[in-house]
Design a protein around this motif. Structure first.
Motif, PDB file in Angstrom:
ATOM      1  N   UNK A 189      18.397   5.978  36.546  1.00 43.63           N
ATOM      2  CA  UNK A 189      17.860   6.118  37.904  1.00 43.63           C
ATOM      3  C   UNK A 189      17.268   7.511  38.068  1.00 43.63           C
ATOM      4  N   UNK A 190      16.304   7.671  38.977  1.00 45.01           N
ATOM      5  CA  UNK A 190      15.570   8.941  39.061  1.00 45.01           C
ATOM      6  C   UNK A 190      16.282  10.024  39.864  1.00 45.01           C
ATOM      7  N   UNK A 191      15.701  11.211  39.819  1.00 46.34           N
ATOM      8  CA  UNK A 191      16.138  12.308  40.672  1.00 46.34           C
ATOM      9  C   UNK A 191      16.119  11.850  42.125  1.00 46.34           C
ATOM     10  N   UNK A 192      17.111  12.293  42.885  1.00 43.81           N
ATOM     11  CA  UNK A 192      17.215  11.866  44.281  1.00 43.81           C
ATOM     12  C   UNK A 192      18.132  10.681  44.464  1.00 43.81           C
ATOM     13  N   UNK A 193      18.600  10.098  43.338  1.00 44.72           N
ATOM     14  CA  UNK A 193      19.583   9.025  43.410  1.00 44.72           C
ATOM     15  C   UNK A 193      20.962   9.621  43.696  1.00 44.72           C
ATOM     16  N   UNK A 194      21.903   8.769  44.036  1.00 43.53           N
ATOM     17  CA  UNK A 194      23.253   9.218  44.381  1.00 43.53           C
ATOM     18  C   UNK A 194      24.304   8.412  43.625  1.00 43.53           C
ATOM     19  N   UNK A 195      25.426   9.074  43.350  1.00 42.75           N
ATOM     20  CA  UNK A 195      26.614   8.402  42.825  1.00 42.75           C
ATOM     21  C   UNK A 195      27.666   8.381  43.920  1.00 42.75           C
ATOM     22  N   UNK A 220      27.650  15.939  48.119  1.00 37.25           N
ATOM     23  CA  UNK A 220      27.469  15.918  49.566  1.00 37.25           C
ATOM     24  C   UNK A 220      28.784  16.428  50.168  1.00 37.25           C
ATOM     25  N   UNK A 221      28.692  17.223  51.228  1.00 36.02           N
ATOM     26  CA  UNK A 221      29.912  17.708  51.886  1.00 36.02           C
ATOM     27  C   UNK A 221      30.767  16.546  52.366  1.00 36.02           C
ATOM     28  N   UNK A 222      32.080  16.619  52.232  1.00 33.51           N
ATOM     29  CA  UNK A 222      32.901  17.773  51.851  1.00 33.51           C
ATOM     30  C   UNK A 222      33.235  17.845  50.353  1.00 33.51           C
ATOM     31  N   UNK A 223      32.420  17.254  49.506  1.00 31.27           N
ATOM     32  CA  UNK A 223      32.654  17.339  48.074  1.00 31.27           C
ATOM     33  C   UNK A 223      33.640  16.304  47.573  1.00 31.27           C
ATOM     34  N   UNK A 257      35.365  11.963  57.504  1.00 34.74           N
ATOM     35  CA  UNK A 257      36.122  11.201  58.494  1.00 34.74           C
ATOM     36  C   UNK A 257      35.813  11.723  59.887  1.00 34.74           C
ATOM     37  N   UNK A 258      35.990  10.875  60.881  1.00 37.79           N
ATOM     38  CA  UNK A 258      35.832  11.284  62.268  1.00 37.79           C
ATOM     39  C   UNK A 258      36.734  12.487  62.530  1.00 37.79           C
ATOM     40  N   UNK A 259      36.239  13.439  63.291  1.00 35.81           N
ATOM     41  CA  UNK A 259      36.989  14.677  63.523  1.00 35.81           C
ATOM     42  C   UNK A 259      38.380  14.409  64.081  1.00 35.81           C
ATOM     43  N   UNK A 260      38.532  13.324  64.817  1.00 38.89           N
ATOM     44  CA  UNK A 260      39.837  13.007  65.381  1.00 38.89           C
ATOM     45  C   UNK A 260      40.811  12.496  64.322  1.00 38.89           C
ATOM     46  N   UNK A 261      40.244  12.050  63.168  1.00 36.93           N
ATOM     47  CA  UNK A 261      41.092  11.510  62.109  1.00 36.93           C
ATOM     48  C   UNK A 261      41.468  12.557  61.073  1.00 36.93           C
ATOM     49  N   UNK A 262      40.634  13.588  60.910  1.00 35.04           N
ATOM     50  CA  UNK A 262      40.892  14.606  59.893  1.00 35.04           C
ATOM     51  C   UNK A 262      42.229  15.283  60.170  1.00 35.04           C
ATOM     52  N   UNK A 263      43.077  15.296  59.166  1.00 37.88           N
ATOM     53  CA  UNK A 263      44.386  15.906  59.320  1.00 37.88           C
ATOM     54  C   UNK A 263      45.413  14.949  59.896  1.00 37.88           C
ATOM     55  N   UNK A 264      44.939  13.885  60.546  1.00 35.64           N
ATOM     56  CA  UNK A 264      45.867  12.905  61.121  1.00 35.64           C
ATOM     57  C   UNK A 264      46.103  11.744  60.166  1.00 35.64           C
ATOM     58  N   UNK A 265      45.047  11.382  59.406  1.00 33.32           N
ATOM     59  CA  UNK A 265      45.176  10.330  58.411  1.00 33.32           C
ATOM     60  C   UNK A 265      45.779  10.925  57.149  1.00 33.32           C
ATOM     61  N   UNK A 266      46.875  10.357  56.717  1.00 33.25           N
ATOM     62  CA  UNK A 266      47.586  10.905  55.557  1.00 33.25           C
ATOM     63  C   UNK A 266      46.741  10.825  54.296  1.00 33.25           C
ATOM     64  N   UNK A 267      46.881  11.828  53.450  1.00 31.38           N
ATOM     65  CA  UNK A 267      46.201  11.781  52.154  1.00 31.38           C
ATOM     66  C   UNK A 267      46.917  10.788  51.249  1.00 31.38           C
ATOM     67  N   UNK A 268      46.138  10.105  50.426  1.00 29.24           N
ATOM     68  CA  UNK A 268      46.688   9.139  49.491  1.00 29.24           C
ATOM     69  C   UNK A 268      46.140   9.466  48.104  1.00 29.24           C
ATOM     70  N   UNK A 269      46.680   8.814  47.095  1.00 28.06           N
ATOM     71  CA  UNK A 269      46.280   9.102  45.714  1.00 28.06           C
ATOM     72  C   UNK A 269      44.980   8.367  45.376  1.00 28.06           C
ATOM     73  N   UNK A 270      43.940   8.660  46.127  1.00 31.37           N
ATOM     74  CA  UNK A 270      42.629   8.052  45.924  1.00 31.37           C
ATOM     75  C   UNK A 270      41.578   9.116  46.229  1.00 31.37           C
ATOM     76  N   UNK A 271      40.815   9.489  45.209  1.00 34.06           N
ATOM     77  CA  UNK A 271      39.867  10.600  45.338  1.00 34.06           C
ATOM     78  C   UNK A 271      38.473  10.169  44.897  1.00 34.06           C
ATOM     79  N   UNK A 272      37.482  10.800  45.506  1.00 30.64           N
ATOM     80  CA  UNK A 272      36.110  10.498  45.136  1.00 30.64           C
ATOM     81  C   UNK A 272      35.147  11.329  45.920  1.00 30.64           C
ATOM     82  N   UNK A 273      33.913  10.867  45.976  1.00 31.13           N
ATOM     83  CA  UNK A 273      32.880  11.597  46.698  1.00 31.13           C
ATOM     84  C   UNK A 273      31.533  10.927  46.561  1.00 31.13           C
TER      85      UNK A 273
END
Length: 265
Positions: free
Chosen positions: A181-187, A232-235, A244-260
């Motif tokens: 895929x070309x430049x400008x594509x996303x993963x 793309x932020x937040x990395x 996440x919605x600002x009201x959810x950040x810090x309120x939704x527990x972190x889980x063992x699932x990472x990505x970006x």
């Protein structure tokens, strides 16, 4: 053989896509899947949260790409069973002319292809490729008949790369598709990580059932799939925290699932 030939669908062996569907509250699963799903919840109660939150991550990521970056082509590899707010529904709600290609090779998933083959808008395109993600060259060849690979594409691996036979194979799959895929594509990618012992134990138990093994990897190994790309932020982060919605950040527990989400320069 027809894609919905019941002879292809094993109901005596659990399947991760059907178990995932069960955890998300879907109905496209069998007794063996529900039994393993319930047993899995006893080992790792967070797995149902991971299933639900992974869909929320998909929704936010696709909306961002279709709305903020102007992406009009999506290649969703290892899509699994349709539930709610599938990729084409989200993308075409923002960009009616979006093209979405789903990729999977499970017989039950293929049996539901007709539901996925219906775009939500007259301008859009939604279709399906029958391919195993271990064969990225085949995926590219099939997708090229539908997508314009001279234009940016969002390549998606949503919680499926644990089925890769090794860490090296995981990187091979991702990099082969991205090279096409070309430049400008996303993963867009997320996966479960090995920093949760209950999740590691769950994957080990699942392998004993006869289902295709799922290998949890380290955060660093999953992050390596993004090497050479611009986040793309937040990395690279826990999926519950990605835009996440600002009201959810810090309120939704972190889980063992990472990505970006990251852009190919």
């Amino acid at each position: 053989m027809a894609i919905d030939d019941p002879a292809q669908i094993r109901t005596d062996i659990p399947h991760s896509a059907r178990i995932w569907n069960f955890w998300m509250g879907g109905k496209d699963n069998y007794e063996v899947d529900r039994a393993v799903g319930e047993a899995s919840l006893q080992i790792d109660p967070d797995i149902a949260t991971m299933a639900v939150q992974s869909r929320q991550f998909l929704i936010r990521a696709v909306r961002h790409l279709a709305g903020e970056t102007g992406i009009r082509q999506f290649l969703d590899i290892g899509t699994g069973l349709p539930t709610m707010q599938n990729t084409h529904e989200v993308a075409q709600s923002v960009a009616p002319d979006a093209k979405v290609v789903y990729v999977d090779h499970d017989p039950l998933v293929l049996a539901h292809a007709r539901a996925l083959l219906t775009s939500t808008t007259p301008e859009g395109v939604t279709t399906y490729v029958n391919a195993d993600f271990h064969e990225p060259e085949k995926i590219i060849a099939e997708a090229e008949a539908i997508l314009d690979l001279q234009q940016p594409v969002a390549v998606m691996f949503m919680g499926v790369l644990g089925h890769a036979r090794s860490y090296e194979d995981m990187l091979r799959i991702v990099r082969t598709v991205l090279a096409a895929v070309p430049s400008g594509s996303y993963l867009v990618l997320w996966d479960g990580t090995d920093d949760s012992q209950p999740y590691v134990d769950l994957c080990a138990e699942y392998a004993k059932t006869g289902g295709t093994p799922y290998y949890p990897r380290t955060r660093a190994e999953i992050a390596a799939a993004f090497d050479g790309l611009e986040f793309v932020e937040p990395g690279f982060t826990c999926i519950t925290q990605w835009q996440a919605d600002s009201s959810e950040v810090g309120r939704t527990a972190e889980i063992a699932a990472y990505g970006g989400v990251a852009r190919k320069p």
